[in-house]
Design a protein around this motif. Structure first.
Motif, PDB file in Angstrom:
ATOM      1  N   SER A  46       9.905   4.963   4.892  1.00 32.61           N
ATOM      2  CA  SER A  46       8.765   5.243   4.019  1.00 32.61           C
ATOM      3  C   SER A  46       7.962   3.975   3.776  1.00 32.61           C
ATOM      4  O   SER A  46       8.416   2.864   4.048  1.00 32.61           O
ATOM      5  CB  SER A  46       9.244   5.811   2.680  1.00 32.61           C
ATOM      6  N   LEU A  47       6.751   4.211   3.311  1.00 34.52           N
ATOM      7  CA  LEU A  47       5.930   3.109   2.830  1.00 34.52           C
ATOM      8  C   LEU A  47       6.393   2.880   1.401  1.00 34.52           C
ATOM      9  O   LEU A  47       5.813   3.361   0.430  1.00 34.52           O
ATOM     10  CB  LEU A  47       4.456   3.499   2.905  1.00 34.52           C
ATOM     11  N   GLY A  48       7.504   2.148   1.319  1.00 31.05           N
ATOM     12  CA  GLY A  48       8.296   2.123   0.103  1.00 31.05           C
ATOM     13  C   GLY A  48       7.534   1.768  -1.160  1.00 31.05           C
ATOM     14  O   GLY A  48       7.699   2.416  -2.195  1.00 31.05           O
ATOM     15  N   MET A  49       6.731   0.746  -1.099  1.00 30.33           N
ATOM     16  CA  MET A  49       6.085   0.299  -2.327  1.00 30.33           C
ATOM     17  C   MET A  49       5.096   1.352  -2.845  1.00 30.33           C
ATOM     18  O   MET A  49       4.990   1.579  -4.055  1.00 30.33           O
ATOM     19  CB  MET A  49       5.379  -1.035  -2.092  1.00 30.33           C
ATOM     20  N   VAL A  50       4.409   1.990  -1.927  1.00 33.24           N
ATOM     21  CA  VAL A  50       3.464   3.023  -2.350  1.00 33.24           C
ATOM     22  C   VAL A  50       4.251   4.240  -2.853  1.00 33.24           C
ATOM     23  O   VAL A  50       3.911   4.841  -3.877  1.00 33.24           O
ATOM     24  CB  VAL A  50       2.510   3.416  -1.198  1.00 33.24           C
ATOM     25  N   GLN A  87       7.897  -3.497  -0.682  1.00 29.70           N
ATOM     26  CA  GLN A  87       9.180  -3.733  -1.339  1.00 29.70           C
ATOM     27  C   GLN A  87       9.955  -4.847  -0.654  1.00 29.70           C
ATOM     28  O   GLN A  87      10.556  -5.703  -1.301  1.00 29.70           O
ATOM     29  CB  GLN A  87       9.995  -2.435  -1.314  1.00 29.70           C
ATOM     30  N   ASN A  88       9.930  -4.824   0.707  1.00 31.37           N
ATOM     31  CA  ASN A  88      10.660  -5.843   1.465  1.00 31.37           C
ATOM     32  C   ASN A  88      10.268  -7.247   1.005  1.00 31.37           C
ATOM     33  O   ASN A  88      11.102  -8.139   0.863  1.00 31.37           O
ATOM     34  CB  ASN A  88      10.402  -5.664   2.968  1.00 31.37           C
ATOM     35  N   ASN A 139      13.474   2.176   5.289  1.00 30.81           N
ATOM     36  CA  ASN A 139      13.629   3.248   4.295  1.00 30.81           C
ATOM     37  C   ASN A 139      12.808   4.472   4.683  1.00 30.81           C
ATOM     38  O   ASN A 139      12.538   5.343   3.861  1.00 30.81           O
ATOM     39  CB  ASN A 139      13.262   2.757   2.894  1.00 30.81           C
ATOM     40  N   ASP A 175       9.675  -0.764   7.560  1.00 31.78           N
ATOM     41  CA  ASP A 175       9.440   0.001   8.782  1.00 31.78           C
ATOM     42  C   ASP A 175       7.957   0.319   8.959  1.00 31.78           C
ATOM     43  O   ASP A 175       7.471   0.491  10.069  1.00 31.78           O
ATOM     44  CB  ASP A 175      10.279   1.289   8.798  1.00 31.78           C
ATOM     45  N   GLY A 176       7.223   0.372   7.846  1.00 30.41           N
ATOM     46  CA  GLY A 176       5.784   0.612   7.949  1.00 30.41           C
ATOM     47  C   GLY A 176       5.070  -0.616   8.486  1.00 30.41           C
ATOM     48  O   GLY A 176       4.403  -0.591   9.529  1.00 30.41           O
ATOM     49  N   SER A 177       5.228  -1.723   7.795  1.00 33.88           N
ATOM     50  CA  SER A 177       4.547  -2.966   8.184  1.00 33.88           C
ATOM     51  C   SER A 177       4.880  -3.390   9.607  1.00 33.88           C
ATOM     52  O   SER A 177       4.010  -3.872  10.345  1.00 33.88           O
ATOM     53  CB  SER A 177       4.975  -4.100   7.255  1.00 33.88           C
ATOM     54  N   GLY A 206      -2.064  -9.600   0.663  1.00 41.21           N
ATOM     55  CA  GLY A 206      -1.047  -8.560   0.828  1.00 41.21           C
ATOM     56  C   GLY A 206      -1.222  -7.818   2.135  1.00 41.21           C
ATOM     57  O   GLY A 206      -1.357  -6.597   2.175  1.00 41.21           O
ATOM     58  N   MET A 240      -0.119  -6.164   5.351  1.00 45.24           N
ATOM     59  CA  MET A 240       0.938  -5.588   6.186  1.00 45.24           C
ATOM     60  C   MET A 240       0.665  -6.002   7.627  1.00 45.24           C
ATOM     61  O   MET A 240      -0.484  -6.045   8.055  1.00 45.24           O
ATOM     62  CB  MET A 240       0.934  -4.065   6.097  1.00 45.24           C
TER      63      MET A 240
HETATM   64  C1  LIG Z   1      -2.895  -3.566   5.985  1.00 42.17           C
HETATM   65  C2  LIG Z   1      -2.384  -2.899   4.760  1.00 42.17           C
HETATM   66  N1  LIG Z   1      -2.556  -1.575   4.605  1.00 42.17           N
HETATM   67  C3  LIG Z   1      -2.105  -0.959   3.501  1.00 42.17           C
HETATM   68  C4  LIG Z   1      -1.475  -1.661   2.519  1.00 42.17           C
HETATM   69  C5  LIG Z   1      -0.982  -0.947   1.263  1.00 42.17           C
HETATM   70  N2  LIG Z   1       0.459  -1.057   1.143  1.00 42.17           N
HETATM   71  C6  LIG Z   1       1.071  -1.980   0.369  1.00 42.17           C
HETATM   72  S1  LIG Z   1       2.723  -1.917   0.444  1.00 42.17           S
HETATM   73  C7  LIG Z   1       2.670  -0.611   1.503  1.00 42.17           C
HETATM   74  C8  LIG Z   1       3.934  -0.009   2.017  1.00 42.17           C
HETATM   75  C9  LIG Z   1       4.625  -0.875   2.981  1.00 42.17           C
HETATM   76  O1  LIG Z   1       5.622  -0.139   3.606  1.00 42.17           O
HETATM   77  P1  LIG Z   1       6.748  -0.843   4.459  1.00 42.17           P
HETATM   78  O2  LIG Z   1       6.168  -1.839   5.351  1.00 42.17           O
HETATM   79  O3  LIG Z   1       7.594   0.201   5.085  1.00 42.17           O
HETATM   80  O4  LIG Z   1       7.540  -1.668   3.380  1.00 42.17           O
HETATM   81  P2  LIG Z   1       8.425  -1.211   2.129  1.00 42.17           P
HETATM   82  O5  LIG Z   1       7.532  -1.219   0.923  1.00 42.17           O
HETATM   83  O6  LIG Z   1       8.981   0.130   2.430  1.00 42.17           O
HETATM   84  O7  LIG Z   1       9.444  -2.286   2.069  1.00 42.17           O
HETATM   85  C10 LIG Z   1       1.362  -0.240   1.771  1.00 42.17           C
HETATM   86  C11 LIG Z   1       0.977   0.887   2.610  1.00 42.17           C
HETATM   87  C12 LIG Z   1      -1.345  -3.051   2.718  1.00 42.17           C
HETATM   88  N3  LIG Z   1      -0.788  -3.847   1.812  1.00 42.17           N
HETATM   89  N4  LIG Z   1      -1.787  -3.637   3.850  1.00 42.17           N
END
Ligand SMILES: Cc1ncc(C[n+]2csc(CCOP(=O)(O)OP(=O)(O)O)c2C)c(N)n1
Lengths: 555, 163
Positions: free
Chosen positions: A467-471, A387-388, A465, A438-440, A411, A413
């Protein structure tokens, strides 16, 4: 001529290529090279992970247009480069990556820290080499830089057995290149140019669709002049953000899955698409059968394999995007397309990106808007994925090329933080902002150490957030809110940054946001901002998977 | 519509080129019917003859993707009506004494050769178009085929007709 070692040839060759900075991580197979790097005349940046090194080289390359250079040891060091190579390959980033390799005599014997790096990286590099003779080394390095930066750019890997770095040879950097199977220069087809011009002049609802190729060819000004003269509106893909100034009345912004409605409507209604260095990614086209049903396509690309790969091109124009546009411009009649422009403006006015700002929570979109305001749209924005990334693409106004760095194709992360440090090294005087989830952020968090060590004033903005927002968004919309493995229990990012010696602050109140961001931007040195944002905020509009791009929901 | 196509690809004679090409074809989901490599008159180059079934669009992609490989020097699609193409097969067939003369007759009809003979089997070498080899195999089936190995097609354009 005196003989020097392979490691010295490596250094001398990089000097010849005017390398300013090398990112890397040492290990057994590259100790001889690191010994020579000890007093090399260019910067040698130690990251904390090889993935950090290669993304940093990538960020450096994307933000400057120069070739990014990185190095790892053999085996695990080299396999840690894989994600970075694939990232750079998908987005056509010029890069030369070196991996150490076990001694030639041990190759294929499952030696300690051996991996078949040439085999592993074949599908994710533009080309790769295994050096088998020290006498070839200089030539290979010369070729690698040439291949990486010419034609459609891409990463080139050189696998370098340790014995070769110790062997001696005379150093002579070749003057010229002899690659009979590689000819990245194209003579632009004059007949096709006239055909294209005729089609453009007779079109009523044309759009220009510019992508990463427009940026890597440096077509910016030419594109702007072309659009102005022809009065044709411009859509920019995620990779093309900044190729055309978004404040121009002819700018339609980004199309595709999370693009703006006006861009998607324009593509769908258009009678002609002038594609400039784009590859019609599935995130852009949505369902292919309903994509731009009435449009003829003129496809400008330096890679012939992109022509009609996804969308049929009526007129292919193979060549450097800038040169093709320069050739095309004089043939374009200044025409009145005002009905179409009026329509476009109407779509734009009626469908801006929007979000509800009625809660007490901080909306992530607002954070980006504020950053845009405070930096006057002039910062180098680096994103993570999710999402970010989409909000950063939607709510920041890009007006110049090379100011939006994001892993579009793969894509990845974990791209943002190291890419931001690489970009900051290449663009010392510019503000570099890493917009992160926060995930990435936690995927390459170790690079905080590198940022601190080199005192790089990167501004890290975590849209936290939890959370892994986009998922999570997909789970909310398409999986009955079953939040499987997407809610994160995070560490205290402020304390974490402080542990690395980096200034950090947490913001939980929307009213404090502007001031806090301003302080962060004024702080001279690296900063981390942990911004608690609304957890269930979604990226809209959105084209659901398998739908046509005119069938957007939300926003 | 899928058709058979034959590509004659000149490549640099480097280690790893075959992997590069076969890897590219398989990962892009292009189906190879046969692939053949040999040196050319110039030891720096090898020639691959690749036979594949593809529709026109896929074929265009195959050619362009192959052409992007740095070690691919030239790609020519051979026009089937203007080439000499050959496939070579070694076929081992069950052959008790009482069938021997019949099999040898068949071998002669197809202008193939007997290259090995044992108490109960016979090995045949056949060269010709794919079509001919398949015809021979079809007939030999009724005697019981034990093993077949085929080279796949090698092909070259015919000489220019000058006027
Ligand atoms: C290395 C990697 N693993 C898994 C994914 C699948 N994926 C795409 S978006 C996402 C969530 C990302 O979460 P965050 O970084 O917190 O960002 P947000 O969407 O919350 O802004 C995931 C797990 C990915 N793109 N890259």
């Amino acid at each position: 001529m005196a003989k020097i070692s392979g490691a010295e040839i490596f250094i001398e060759s990089l000097k010849k290529e005017n390398v300013e900075v090398l990112f890397g991580y040492p290990g057994g197979a590259v100790i001889p090279i690191y010994d020579k790097l000890y007093d090399a005349p260019f910067k040698n940046v130690l990251t904390r992970h090889e993935q950090g090194a290669i993304h940093a080289a990538d960020g450096y390359a994307r933000s400057t247009g120069k070739v990014g250079v990185c190095i790892s040891t053999s085996g695990p060091g080299a396999t840690n480069l894989v994600t970075g190579l694939a990232t750079a390959y998908m987005d056509s980033v010029p890069m030369v990556a070196f991996s150490g390799q076990v001694s030639s005599s041990l190759l294929g014997k499952d030696a300690f820290q051996e991996a078949d790096v040439r085999g592993i990286t074949m599908p994710i590099t533009k080309h790769n080499y295994l050096v088998t003779d020290v006498k070839d080394l200089a030539r290979i390095i010369k070729e690698a830089f040439y291949i990486a930066s010419s034609g459609r750019p891409g990463p080139v890997l050189i696998d370098l057995p340790v014995d070769i770095t110790k062997e001696l040879a005379e150093f002579e950097y070749p003057e010229s290149i002899d690659l009979p199977g590689y000819n990245p220069e194209y003579n632009i087809d004059k007949d096709k140019l006239s055909e294209a011009a005729e089609l453009i002049n007779s079109s009523k609802k044309a759009v220009i669709f510019a992508g990463g190729g427009a940026i890597s060819s440096g077509a910016g000004n030419v594109l702007e002049a072309f659009a102005k003269k022809s009065r044709i509106p411009v859509i920019t893909s995620l990779m093309g953000l900044g190729a055309f100034p978004e404040d121009n009345e002819l700018s339609l912004g980004m199309p595709g899955m999370h693009g703006c409605r006006s861009a998607n409507y324009a593509l769908t209604e258009s009678d002609l698409i002038i594609a400039v260095g784009v590859r019609f990614d599935d995130r852009v086209t949505g369902k292919l059968d309903t994509f731009a049903p009435n449009a003829k396509v003129i496809h400008i690309d330096i890679d012939p394999a992109e022509i009609s790969k996804n969308v049929d091109a009526l007129i292919p124009l193979i060549g450097d995007a800038k040169e093709v546009l320069e050739g095309l411009s004089p043939l374009i009649k200044e025409s009145k397309k005002e009905a179409w422009i009026t329509q476009i403006c109407e779509w734009k006015t009626n469908n801006p990106y929007k979000y509800d700002d009625d809660s007490n929570e901080i909306k992530p979109q607002y954070v980006i808007e504020e950053l845009n305001r405070l930096t006057d749209g002039k910062a180098v924005i680096v994103t993570e994925v999710g999402q970010n990334q989409m909000w950063a693409a939607q709510y920041y106004n890009y007006s110049v090329p090379r100011n939006f760095l994001s892993s579009g194709g793969l894509g990845t992360m974990g791209y943002g933080l190291p890419a931001a440090l690489g970009a900051q090294l290449g663009r010392k005087d510019d503000v570099v902002i890493d917009i992160s989830g926060d995930g990435s952020f936690q995927m390459n968090v170790q690079e905080l150490a590198t940022i601190k060590n080199y005192n790089l004033p990167v501004k890290i903005i975590i849209l936290n957030n939890s959370s892994l927002g986009m998922v999570r968004q997909w789970q909310e919309l398409f999986f009955e809110k079953r939040y499987s493995s997407t809610i994160l229990e995070n560490p205290d990012f402020v304390k974490l940054a402080e542990a690395y010696g980096i200034y950090a602050a947490r913001i939980e109140d929307a009213k404090e946001l502007s001031k806090a961001l301003e302080d962060a931007l004024n702080h001279d040195g690296p900063v981390l901002m942990d911004i608690k944002v609304a957890q269930e905020e979604n990226v809209f509009p959105m084209v659901p998977a398998g739908k046509g791009i005119q069938e957007m929901i939300g926003g | 519509m899928k058709h058979k196509h034959i590509l004659s690809v000149t490549v640099a004679n480097h280690p790893g080129v075959l992997t590069r090409i076969s890897g590219l074809l398989s990962r892009r989901n292009f189906n190879i019917d046969s692939l053949n490599v040999g040196e050319t008159d110039n030891p720096d180059y090898s020639r691959m003859t690749i036979e594949l079934s593809a529709d026109d669009r896929t074929l265009e992609q195959v050619k362009k993707q192959l052409d992007k490989l740095i070690e691919v020097i030239e790609i020519i699609e051979l026009d089937k009506s203007n080439i000499v193409d050959r496939d070579l097969a070694l076929i081992r067939v069950d052959c008790p004494k009482e069938n021997r003369s019949e099999i040898i007759q068949i071998v002669d009809t197809f202008r193939a050769k007997v290259v090995d003979l044992s108490k109960d089997s016979i090995m045949i070498e056949a060269t010709g178009t794919e079509y001919k080899i398949e015809g021979l195999i079809e007939i030999l089936k009724e005697f019981g085929i034990r093993d077949i190995v085929r080279t796949g097609i090698v092909a070259l354009n015919r000489g220019q007709v000058t006027d």
